[in-house]
Design an enzyme around this catalytic site. Structure first.
Site, PDB file in Angstrom:
ATOM      1  N   ALA A  60       1.360   4.003  -1.424  1.00 34.69           N
ATOM      2  CA  ALA A  60       0.900   5.391  -1.466  1.00 34.69           C
ATOM      3  C   ALA A  60       0.596   5.918  -0.073  1.00 34.69           C
ATOM      4  O   ALA A  60       0.675   7.133   0.156  1.00 34.69           O
ATOM      5  CB  ALA A  60      -0.334   5.512  -2.355  1.00 34.69           C
ATOM      6  N   ASP A  61       0.256   5.060   0.864  1.00 32.25           N
ATOM      7  CA  ASP A  61      -0.072   5.526   2.210  1.00 32.25           C
ATOM      8  C   ASP A  61       1.135   6.111   2.937  1.00 32.25           C
ATOM      9  O   ASP A  61       1.096   7.269   3.362  1.00 32.25           O
ATOM     10  CB  ASP A  61      -0.695   4.390   3.026  1.00 32.25           C
ATOM     11  CG  ASP A  61      -2.160   4.172   2.682  1.00 32.25           C
ATOM     12  OD1 ASP A  61      -2.941   5.117   2.845  1.00 32.25           O
ATOM     13  OD2 ASP A  61      -2.516   3.066   2.269  1.00 32.25           O
ATOM     14  N   PRO A  62       2.219   5.359   3.128  1.00 30.10           N
ATOM     15  CA  PRO A  62       3.350   5.969   3.844  1.00 30.10           C
ATOM     16  C   PRO A  62       3.998   7.113   3.072  1.00 30.10           C
ATOM     17  O   PRO A  62       4.461   8.088   3.679  1.00 30.10           O
ATOM     18  CB  PRO A  62       4.312   4.801   4.053  1.00 30.10           C
ATOM     19  CG  PRO A  62       3.962   3.797   2.996  1.00 30.10           C
ATOM     20  CD  PRO A  62       2.476   3.938   2.826  1.00 30.10           C
TER      21      PRO A  62
ATOM     22  N   ALA B 124       0.834  -1.208   0.000  1.00 28.60           N
ATOM     23  CA  ALA B 124       0.000   0.000   0.000  1.00 28.60           C
ATOM     24  C   ALA B 124       0.864   1.251   0.000  1.00 28.60           C
ATOM     25  O   ALA B 124       0.651   2.179   0.781  1.00 28.60           O
ATOM     26  CB  ALA B 124      -0.938  -0.016   1.203  1.00 28.60           C
TER      27      ALA B 124
END
Length: 498
Positions: free
Chosen positions: A402-404, A400
């Site tokens: 794009a989250d961090p 995922a």
């Protein structure tokens, strides 16, 4: 009224980022050392193949944003804590959730196994079925019944927010892939948007920055990492010598976000001197509370916690009072969520000219895709943020990712606004955050390099939390004084007018 022009330490970084001037040094064996050490490389590639590097200095560019944070925090009178609380590189932040969950690379399956890359008749789609009800929407999306096979049931892994929920239907990936393979991508994307399914098209990075959404937001290749009052950050460059507004008493952050991107931003702002108040709906707590305790504690330790009943006028009025006292508001909802509450960022900034409002969405608060749902895996794919395996097929980047990435970039932008005296609205899109790190990669390569020679690919790892996160609503009596009854938001807030 817009706030002061942003500090040059941020705007110079943003300009260098888009020009591809960051991380220009060579990469060992074709692999960026920071990527190999991050834990994200170990999560990238086919499960039975080698981990994959990238043809761009992805981590070096994110490290530069972390340097912006460190510089501004010191200027504001709150230097980051000693090494350990925050790694010297932003790279390890990319793999922390995977370390907490024990995730491994899955190739066309996301590390969390809630998303897959599925081949349509004319391209690859990233389909994310992270929410309990997503599977129920598949017959409407594909106009056919889609049943899970025995293999699907054996392979199904539920996302974090569902771990304690009653069993739900397994994701029917086998039959879904067979149906998608016969369809064109464009109508599938249109129907997914209407139904609220998180589906994106895998494209070259330059193509992503030339579509209708990018054009509507004034973006180009590579993406600006976020928009500040509707403009890329380098357009808000300061003209005078740097004289940041010192905040030796700290600043207050109201965190209305959940899961990963927003809480990581709040965590970094807390390390930079912010006093963070986490706000959750009384009937809808952060789903990450049901995940690994160490990961939740890592992002929320030291933060106050309040719950608000947003379904009542009194609860909405209480939230407005809290926002009015904040220096930074951080939210990660699609625009219509706050519109339904009668709360508008521009109106709140007009009422509190020193307020910095940070919006995190999948595709941005403006443009034709403003209401599209997105999660970290599919949003990255929509930016061209994939790796390419030896056979020439796309695979997911990290977990995922794009989250961090968004959490780090949003924190840098928010702190720059605080240093400038506030008054800015930061519009941070998951897709654009990833795309901003892809300068010099306008098209996807035939394949990405596997580790070779002296490069050691590190596994994901998790920092030790600095304490326990507060229980939901623990600080209501202290921070939400008085009865939560009375009138709702004023007309100024409800109409978006000052």
């Amino acid at each position: 009224m817009a706030g002061a022009r942003l500090d040059a330490v941020l705007t110079d970084w943003a300009a260098d980022l888009r020009a591809g001037r960051i991380g220009a040094a060579g990469r060992a064996g074709g692999t960026e050392p920071g990527w190999a050490a991050s834990g994200a490389m170990a999560l990238t590639g086919q499960p039975d193949g080698p981990p994959l590097g990238l043809t761009v200095p992805f981590v070096a560019r994110l490290d530069a944003a972390l340097t912006v944070l460190r510089t501004l925090a010191a200027d504001l009178g709150s230097p980051f804590p000693p090494a350990g609380a925050v790694p010297s590189s932003a790279g390890p932040l990319l793999g922390e959730r995977a370390a907490a969950l024990g995730l491994t690379r899955g190739g066309i399956r996301s590390a969390g196994r809630a998303a897959r890359l599925v081949r349509a008749a004319d391209g690859w789609l990233a389909v994310n079925l992270a929410r309990p009800d997503d599977v129920d929407l598949l017959p409407a999306w594909l106009e056919a019944e889609v049943e899970p096979t025995a293999a699907d049931r054996a392979d199904d892994v539920r996302p974090v927010a569902e771990r304690t929920a009653p069993p739900t239907t397994a994701r029917p990936w086998t039959n879904l892939a067979a149906l998608v393979a016969t369809r064109q991508a464009a109508p599938l994307l249109e129907r997914a948007e209407l139904l609220g399914l998180a589906v994106s098209l895998a494209v070259d990075p330059a193509a992503a920055a030339a579509d209708d959404q990018a054009k509507a937001r004034g973006q180009r290749f590579p993406f600006a990492p976020f928009l500040v009052d509707g403009l890329p950050p380098e357009a808000a460059a300061g003209t005078a010598a740097r004289q940041p507004v010192r905040r030796d008493g700290g600043f207050t952050v109201v965190d209305l976000s959940s899961l990963w991107a927003g809480p990581l931003c709040a965590h970094l702002l807390g390390l930079a001197g912010g006093q963070v108040v986490k706000v959750e709906g009384a009937g809808r707590l952060d789903g990450a509370r049901e995940g690994p305790r160490d990961f939740y504690d890592l992002l929320h330790a030291g933060h106050a916690s309040v719950t608000v009943e947003l379904r009542t006028p009194a609860g909405r009025a209480a939230l407005v009072r809290l926002i009015e006292q904040a220096d930074v508001v951080l939210e990660a909802s699609r625009p219509r969520a706050f519109e339904a509450l009668g709360i508008h960022p521009a109106a709140m900034i007009a009422r509190n000219p020193t307020l910095t409002w940070v919006s995190i969405t999948g595709y941005g608060r403006t443009g034709p895709w403003r209401q599209r749902p997105a999660f970290g895996d599919d949003a990255a794919v929509a930016a061209g943020g994939v790796a390419v395996d030896a056979a020439g097929g796309p695979v997911f980047l990290g977990d995922a990712i794009a989250d961090p990435v968004t959490g780090v970039l949003a924190a840098a932008g928010a702190l720059a606004s605080v240093a400038a005296g506030g008054g800015h609205h930061l519009d941070v899109a998951l897709r654009e955050a990833v795309g901003s790190l892809l300068a010099d990669r306008p098209t996807l390569p035939d394949h990405d390099p596997a580790a070779s020679g002296p490069v050691r690919v590190a596994p994901p790892r998790l920092r030790a939390p600095r304490g326990r996160a507060a229980a939901a609503g623990q600080d209501n009596a202290r921070l939400m004084p008085g009865p939560l009854t009375g009138a709702g938001p004023s007309n100024a807030v409800a109409t978006g007018q000052p």
